[in-house]
Design an enzyme around this catalytic site. Structure first.
Site, PDB file in Angstrom:
ATOM      1  N   SER A   1       6.805  -1.229   7.682  1.00 33.80           N
ATOM      2  CA  SER A   1       5.413  -0.371   7.780  1.00 33.80           C
ATOM      3  C   SER A   1       5.204   0.944   8.428  1.00 33.80           C
ATOM      4  O   SER A   1       4.317   1.265   8.563  1.00 33.80           O
ATOM      5  CB  SER A   1       4.386  -1.579   7.928  1.00 33.80           C
ATOM      6  OG  SER A   1       4.249  -2.404   6.742  1.00 33.80           O
TER       7      SER A   1
ATOM      8  N   HIS B   1      11.049  -6.859   2.803  1.00 32.08           N
ATOM      9  CA  HIS B   1      10.467  -5.930   1.819  1.00 32.08           C
ATOM     10  C   HIS B   1      11.379  -5.612   0.765  1.00 32.08           C
ATOM     11  O   HIS B   1      12.629  -6.035   0.797  1.00 32.08           O
ATOM     12  CB  HIS B   1      10.059  -4.580   2.595  1.00 32.08           C
ATOM     13  CG  HIS B   1       9.062  -4.621   3.885  1.00 32.08           C
ATOM     14  ND1 HIS B   1       8.815  -3.890   4.572  1.00 32.08           N
ATOM     15  CD2 HIS B   1       8.523  -5.785   4.148  1.00 32.08           C
ATOM     16  CE1 HIS B   1       7.805  -4.001   5.367  1.00 32.08           C
ATOM     17  NE2 HIS B   1       7.618  -5.554   4.930  1.00 32.08           N
TER      18      HIS B   1
ATOM     19  N   ASP C   1       2.493   0.670   1.281  1.00 30.97           N
ATOM     20  CA  ASP C   1       3.482   1.572   2.097  1.00 30.97           C
ATOM     21  C   ASP C   1       4.873   1.176   1.582  1.00 30.97           C
ATOM     22  O   ASP C   1       5.767   1.716   1.873  1.00 30.97           O
ATOM     23  CB  ASP C   1       3.267   1.135   3.567  1.00 30.97           C
ATOM     24  CG  ASP C   1       2.902  -0.226   3.891  1.00 30.97           C
ATOM     25  OD1 ASP C   1       2.758  -1.010   2.813  1.00 30.97           O
ATOM     26  OD2 ASP C   1       3.005  -0.759   4.809  1.00 30.97           O
ATOM     27  N   HIS C   2       5.011   0.021   0.793  1.00 32.69           N
ATOM     28  CA  HIS C   2       6.178  -0.618   0.497  1.00 32.69           C
ATOM     29  C   HIS C   2       5.800  -1.768  -0.231  1.00 32.69           C
ATOM     30  O   HIS C   2       4.812  -2.173  -0.501  1.00 32.69           O
ATOM     31  CB  HIS C   2       7.177  -0.998   1.369  1.00 32.69           C
ATOM     32  CG  HIS C   2       6.690  -2.045   2.427  1.00 32.69           C
ATOM     33  ND1 HIS C   2       6.680  -3.401   2.086  1.00 32.69           N
ATOM     34  CD2 HIS C   2       5.937  -2.021   3.604  1.00 32.69           C
ATOM     35  CE1 HIS C   2       5.859  -4.005   3.088  1.00 32.69           C
ATOM     36  NE2 HIS C   2       5.492  -3.164   3.913  1.00 32.69           N
TER      37      HIS C   2
ATOM     38  N   GLU D   1      -6.989  -0.624   5.751  1.00 36.09           N
ATOM     39  CA  GLU D   1      -5.531  -1.577   5.460  1.00 36.09           C
ATOM     40  C   GLU D   1      -6.078  -2.823   5.467  1.00 36.09           C
ATOM     41  O   GLU D   1      -6.511  -3.561   6.034  1.00 36.09           O
ATOM     42  CB  GLU D   1      -4.578  -1.366   6.542  1.00 36.09           C
ATOM     43  CG  GLU D   1      -3.401  -1.857   6.263  1.00 36.09           C
ATOM     44  CD  GLU D   1      -2.356  -2.662   7.248  1.00 36.09           C
ATOM     45  OE1 GLU D   1      -3.248  -2.526   8.510  1.00 36.09           O
ATOM     46  OE2 GLU D   1      -1.307  -2.744   7.234  1.00 36.09           O
TER      47      GLU D   1
END
Lengths: 665, 665
Positions: free
Chosen positions: B226, B617, B490-491, B440
């Site tokens: 991140s 991730h 972000d992912h 966020e």
């Protein structure tokens, strides 16, 4: 005050409702009460689209819903009203003769405890069906079924707006079966090189101007299969797992369920356009056959090939005229014998109707473009792209010659050759009337099922390469501006890549836990090694495929849903993977780790029922890529049925009259 | 003919190249040769965007790359040329004084065998850095580093087109940390009801007109974290895992790496707009702090809060002016002590600079909109939406009072309250100059890491609800038409739903294999039970959240990447999940199944290194939803850095001069 009898009814229905709403085994998915309208509540229709309408009244004999001594109400009545207007009887509204009453019995299980206890619930049914009707005026319609002296089931339907003008002459609809965004990401990584995080080339899919997301749920379960999802995409009507071109009823007959008209039946009836289907699966598989199939059971492969050629035989129905181009695997349904309809030779049946018949690539490429074309290149599914292009020696392991000889099919076209040839035939035969082509990369799904990520991604790259070649082809014949190209999927698998695996280190470790340390996550994932040339390795597969399928550092990937299996990662050079197997003495549907699959890997126990030998589908929305006329309609998030309405609108198939060309070929 | 010495060099470099290209442990990810240019090859820049430029020459002392006796070339030279023109020295081109030579040593491991053998490779380095320079003219630039008497490393950079006009007055950028399409699909299923496959309501995200996909790879690994993914989104420059606002160099100092200017530094310098950051994480966490952070290590939390308030201290640098609204968790970096920079009281430091300071929701809502606002509502991350709204009794288990008292923070705002308040402050303070807000939903990621799907999806629904409320808010203050809203991630994580689980049946079975039979796939997945009201269950969470978080039939979900754990599915009512744990005598970073997590479940052994306690991730492209001015720019597939360029273009931040407002506040 309610009569005593109605009190019982109400109490029973309330009880059954709470049970039904809490179960994953369902009496009839679209029918939580005891009165069923099919098509059910909340369905959409294209104006003029033909369909059947069935009513069922259920009388459960036993179980938590037991009612009325198991005697269904045979005196049920039904009406339809438009936009809140006066209800009319179904027969009067549709100018349809009153159909005969039908009766049958079926059984189901209320939950897994009932399955274990072998205590099915039995249901008696009374039913009527109105066949081949249509709604021509856009608006809202309310269908009301009345039964059991006061119970009602209501269905509200929406007829979409008219759209009678063709905005696209041709539509090419690519389906990556089971393809998700996650897989597209992984395939890009394998085939396209990055320098410091920047791709030096891209997938063709990456260059599409418009992107959407499509919701894939079934009508009665949130996980779909390829039959009813294809049916939703082709007809604008969701269905039940294993059903195509029908709303699933509860009757035992797999061919009497209420039908809906499909895109190829519509385009044939309204414009007389040419149409074709291409698949790397056996051609009777769900995704290609759902274009013409009307059945509760996708597994009736032989009859479905007959439906593709001759249309529905048992009831009056519109028909597709038969495909102009029909290319794939699945010789079993064409060779005379147990796999074909009535044991007939379907190569001969197609030939009788004027088709050229090709059984290999050479013959396919030589087939005349003026003639309808059948191409069946092997038994079962086509061997995957990786076998055809990287490990061709594996082709010899199959006994899959489409002529029925005990031999291997080796002169095989790929998705690209089949698709480009289909375009030639369809463009020639469709002429000014245009064409519709569905082209399916089937083994993305099939290889994800067996956790063979390399083979699935190889076939995804073949799809992308085919889309690229299709755009070039359309340019060369002057049809690119006239053609809507849509690339999507029918559902997903929960596949993703989470790191890299050092296959050398993994193989050198002795136990399952230390083997797992070979996996590099985050910064240790490094860069893709599939795009790095390896001395002595060359496949001749061109710029848009990996230059090394077998690097030391491979992608570490997986699914959330899998059978017991072993993970060693890296490509299986001997052929598609078989992750799970039965064990002698443990039952024929009880799957364990296959000891011969990825023997250097570590054991991963499954997350699925032990009778599942493979992975299963996922819930996920799938991407939709669009370019050409109407492309802007495909932006944002929408349902799978909406994809049908968008294509049908672009093709001008939403008519307010029973439009039939003067002369149907 | 090459001189003997150059032959050796060439052979060594060729050998090292092949080794480097085959490794996931990297000497320096952006530098496969022994000469490094940072920013490296293939990087993009916004015209006028400030950055630092570092050169490094490496001399490996040992290992497969050992070279020149470990003595780096201190006489290296570098040039830059625009569009193939005449190269100029760096100092001359940028009118920069020639910097002093720096020297250091670092070590790394070539692969896992080297880690096991404890044989690091040592590298000596000579380096120079040119600070706070910029490129003003769009075009292609070639930077050439010459070293070791004939070796060269080349970097080709692209300066994007100018864009000096503001098309959007305001930008609100929502980040669902780790959020994928798969998760959005699952969250929709939990919170929104279907009738026969048709959703009766939708997510706010589903209503966005434009959809894109964003590629998330790091600069030197295909899996990102991140920190560097946020940095790519905020600066248009990819980086390395754990780095933000810098290209990671090999030096030991975490603050001397070459920097790049971020969106909030640009918008402050060029337009003097207001800006803010809101997060459900501790506010020093990567996603919020990457707006202002310039460091190799995201874990330097205390100094990063100082950078947010005061800018970069150790080198001359542009600065953001400090946030106008800054709301989240993470009191550890504000309370004087070991967690804060230099042990100072950062509540006081912010107050000294004119900030209102709120430590609970009541105080937040009462804070003046005219004043800069700090809101820190707890230690660590905010308890998740499910704790705050469905299981509030769990809040009392935390000792997280933001004042440092040994008490629980219970007067907590959610993402929605923080975001709406931030809009009030930013709209008031930004006035005609507009604002930039990043908001966020951090615990989508954090709860996916611990396989707590319910809590992750709850926070995703909170994000969606916040976006919905934001649109309403912007309408009410007349700013909707002036505001570009982008929602992205972000992912991803490799999460997906593959069926339903009958929790009652699962709990009643005695062994791991029969428990798995509780999972229903395809037609047995049934419909979502989260939207079916359950007598006695009511959370008061409104229309866009589940009405029952604890049905008998729950989603069966999973990740491809996980530690050893137990799966019983269903919500954990006692608080966030802890899937894996260490075992006495087995080492403090060797994780096994946590026996107290989901005790009725079955064991799933992991697919990750055994030192990973959580999931990791995934690779997947993530969705981008856009509405407002410039929305059409966000259609299709693009890189994460492109998202920065699209936003910067829409804000008119691409200037051909060193634009600085006459009076920076």
């Amino acid at each position: 005050m309610l009569s005593p009898r109605l009190n019982v009814v109400a109490a029973c229905l309330a009880a059954s409702l709470s049970v039904v709403s809490g179960q994953t085994f369902q009496r009839l998915g679209t029918c939580p009460t005891l009165g069923c309208v099919l098509p059910p509540d909340q369905q959409d229709f294209l104006p003029g689209q033909q369909f059947d309408l069935r009513f069922e009244v259920h009388a459960p004999v036993n179980g938590s819903e037991a009612f009325n001594g198991g005697v269904p109400d045979e005196k049920f009545t039904a009406t339809i009203a438009k936009d809140g207007g006066q209800p009319k009887s179904i027969a009067a509204f549709f100018n349809h003769t009153e159909p005969a009453l039908e009766k049958w019995t079926f059984q189901w299980y209320e939950d897994l405890f009932a399955v274990d206890a072998k205590t099915p619930s039995v249901v008696n049914v009374a039913s009527k069906i109105y066949r081949r009707i249509a709604l021509y005026e856009p608006g809202s319609y309310t269908v009301t079924l009345k039964y059991y002296s006061g119970e009602t089931t209501t269905a509200t339907w929406t007829v979409r707006p008219l759209a009678t003008q063709k905005k696209a002459k041709n539509v090419i609809f690519f389906i990556g079966d089971g393809m998700t965004t996650n897989m597209i990401t992984a395939a890009r990584l394998l085939a396209h090189k990055t320098v410091n995080g920047k791709y030096q080339s891209l997938l063709q899919l990456d260059k599409f101007p418009v992107l959407g997301h499509q919701m894939t749920h079934s009508i009665d379960s949130f996980l779909t299969d390829s039959a009813n999802s294809a049916s939703a995409l082709y007809s604008g009507h969701k269905s039940t797992v294993n059903a195509m071109g029908v709303y699933a009823d509860s009757s035992p007959d797999a061919y009497d369920d209420p039908k809906v008209e499909t895109i190829v039946e519509l385009i044939h009836r309204i414009w007389g356009s040419a149409w074709g289907a291409v698949s790397t699966a056996f051609i009777a598989d769900a995704t290609p056959t759902a274009l013409t199939a009307h059945t509760r059971s996708r597994y009736n492969y032989g009859p479905l090939i007959d439906q593709a050629l001759n249309g529905v035989q048992n009831y009056s129905w519109t028909n597709s005229g038969g495909p102009d181009a029909y290319f794939g695997g699945g010789a079993e349904q064409f060779l005379p014998g147990s796999g074909s309809y009535l044991g007939k030779d379907y190569y001969a049946e197609f030939a009788k109707k004027g088709y050229s018949v090709s059984l290999n690539k050479t013959s396919l490429l030589a087939a005349p473009n003026t003639q309808k074309a059948l191409g069946i290149f092997c038994k079962s599914n086509l061997p995957v792209w990786l076998e055809r292009n990287v490990f061709p020696e594996n082709l010899k392991k199959f006994t899959n010659d489409p002529s029925g000889a005990k031999a291997s099919a080796t002169d095989l076209p790929g998705l690209k050759e089949m698709t480009l040839k289909a375009i030639d035939v369809l463009h020639t035969r469709g002429g000014e009337k245009g064409f519709f082509l569905m082209s399916e990369a089937a083994s993305i799904d099939k290889q994800m099922h067996v956790l063979d990520y390399d083979r699935a991604l190889g076939d995804l790259l073949e799809l992308d390469d085919t889309v690229r070649a299709t755009i070039e082809k359309l340019k060369s014949i002057g049809e690119l501006e006239n053609t809507l190209i849509v690339v999507s999927a029918d559902h997903g698998h929960g596949f993703d890549v989470f790191g890299s695996a050092d296959t050398k280190y993994l193989a050198a470790q002795k136990d399952d836990r230390t083997k797992r340390n070979a996996i590099g996550v985050y910064q240790n994932s490094g860069l893709s090694q599939y795009t790095v040339e390896h001395p002595g390795t060359s496949y001749g597969t061109g710029a848009n495929f990996p230059v090394n399928w077998d690097p030391r550092y491979v992608i570490a990937a997986g699914l959330g849903a899998n059978p017991d299996h072993r993970e060693g990662y890296g490509v299986d050079k001997t052929g598609p993977r078989v992750p799970a197997a039965t064990i002698a003495g443990k039952g024929s549907s009880d799957y364990y780790v296959n000891p011969t699959d990825q023997p250097s890997g570590f054991v991963v126990n499954g997350t699925l029922p032990t009778n599942e030998a493979q992975g299963v589908h996922s819930l996920t929305d799938v991407p939709v890529f669009a370019m050409g006329p109407c492309q802007g309609d495909f932006s944002g998030t929408f349902g799978n049925v909406d994809l049908f309405y968008k294509i049908a609108d672009c093709l001008g198939l939403a008519h307010g009259t029973n439009k039939t060309r003067p002369c149907v070929a």
